[in-house]
Enzyme design. Sequence first.
Site, PDB file in Angstrom:
ATOM      1  N   GLU A  14      -3.094  14.074 -57.411  1.00  0.00           N
ATOM      2  CA  GLU A  14      -3.084  13.093 -56.325  1.00  0.00           C
ATOM      3  C   GLU A  14      -4.257  13.336 -55.375  1.00  0.00           C
ATOM      4  O   GLU A  14      -4.563  14.480 -55.028  1.00  0.00           O
ATOM      5  CB  GLU A  14      -1.769  13.219 -55.570  1.00  0.00           C
ATOM      6  CG  GLU A  14      -1.623  12.299 -54.366  1.00  0.00           C
ATOM      7  CD  GLU A  14      -0.319  12.521 -53.605  1.00  0.00           C
ATOM      8  OE1 GLU A  14       0.044  11.647 -52.804  1.00  0.00           O
ATOM      9  OE2 GLU A  14       0.333  13.577 -53.819  1.00  0.00           O
ATOM     10  N   LYS A  43       0.588   3.787 -53.917  1.00  0.00           N
ATOM     11  CA  LYS A  43       1.808   4.557 -53.680  1.00  0.00           C
ATOM     12  C   LYS A  43       2.796   3.771 -52.827  1.00  0.00           C
ATOM     13  O   LYS A  43       2.479   3.324 -51.722  1.00  0.00           O
ATOM     14  CB  LYS A  43       1.442   5.874 -52.988  1.00  0.00           C
ATOM     15  CG  LYS A  43       2.584   6.873 -52.853  1.00  0.00           C
ATOM     16  CD  LYS A  43       2.046   8.170 -52.258  1.00  0.00           C
ATOM     17  CE  LYS A  43       3.095   9.273 -52.234  1.00  0.00           C
ATOM     18  NZ  LYS A  43       2.537  10.523 -51.665  1.00  0.00           N
ATOM     19  N   CYS A  51       3.648  11.448 -56.616  1.00  0.00           N
ATOM     20  CA  CYS A  51       4.275  12.484 -55.799  1.00  0.00           C
ATOM     21  C   CYS A  51       5.665  12.092 -55.257  1.00  0.00           C
ATOM     22  O   CYS A  51       6.637  12.102 -56.002  1.00  0.00           O
ATOM     23  CB  CYS A  51       3.315  12.872 -54.672  1.00  0.00           C
ATOM     24  SG  CYS A  51       3.588  14.551 -54.013  1.00  0.00           S
TER      25      CYS A  51
END
Length: 260
Positions: free
Chosen positions: A43, A111, A145
């Site tokens: 990430e 995200k 994540c």
Amino acid sequence: MTTKIAMIQMDIVFGDPEENRKLAQEKIKEAAAQGSEVILLPELWTTGYDLSRFDEIAETLEGPTHELLMTLSREYKITIAGSIAEEENGKYYNTFVAYDAEGNRLINYRKAHLFRLMNEEKFLESGNQKGNFQLGDVPVAGVICYDIRFPEWMRTHMLNGSRGLLVVAEWPKPRVEHWRNLLISRAIENQCFVIACNRVGADQNNEFGGHSIVVDPWGNIIAEGGLGEEIVYADVDFTAVEAIREQIPIFQDRRTDLYE
């Protein structure tokens, strides 16, 4: 038929995209030389969590990182994926991108779940689209994540028949057991391969836990990294997913009359 996966578990130079691109290029070359077909970077591998400077260091989807990944994927005939700091119209995103062996961008997933403990919501916009894409002829999904703490979001990606979940992360070391247990759970409950690349090292506020991992649909760990910089390799047979889903048909047995 197996696919050779490489997860580049690297440290990230805080706020220095140029240096991080150089480091990643060396590691991509090394992984390609080992016959890897898919390479996963962590990430925000170009910047780390230097969020307050995204107005200086973020880039558009046609920026220098795009040019680098497009060039390297073509040169080595591999798929490369990871998340970058994206800027569009003065707004900033944590965006998962993947490039195929011809240099075509397959996905740009922003995200969806912003992590308050690392102040993402103060600097970033959340995404509103899913991360599904094709890895050759294999349907997969890319997420980032904190997303893995939301099983309903993972299941949403799996309902189209996806056989793999690609996860990129900067997951802190104090909660690395959460990382491992969540990923194993996501693999079992979705009967898919989970391929997850985490960074190592530290920034000004966090130490990161590594343990990049590949989990099969039964929850068995195929490969796992440690706490230091390394390239973690695994051979993944995505065709195994279909047989497992036939053996225990959870997708057929869902009670959609009770829940969505």
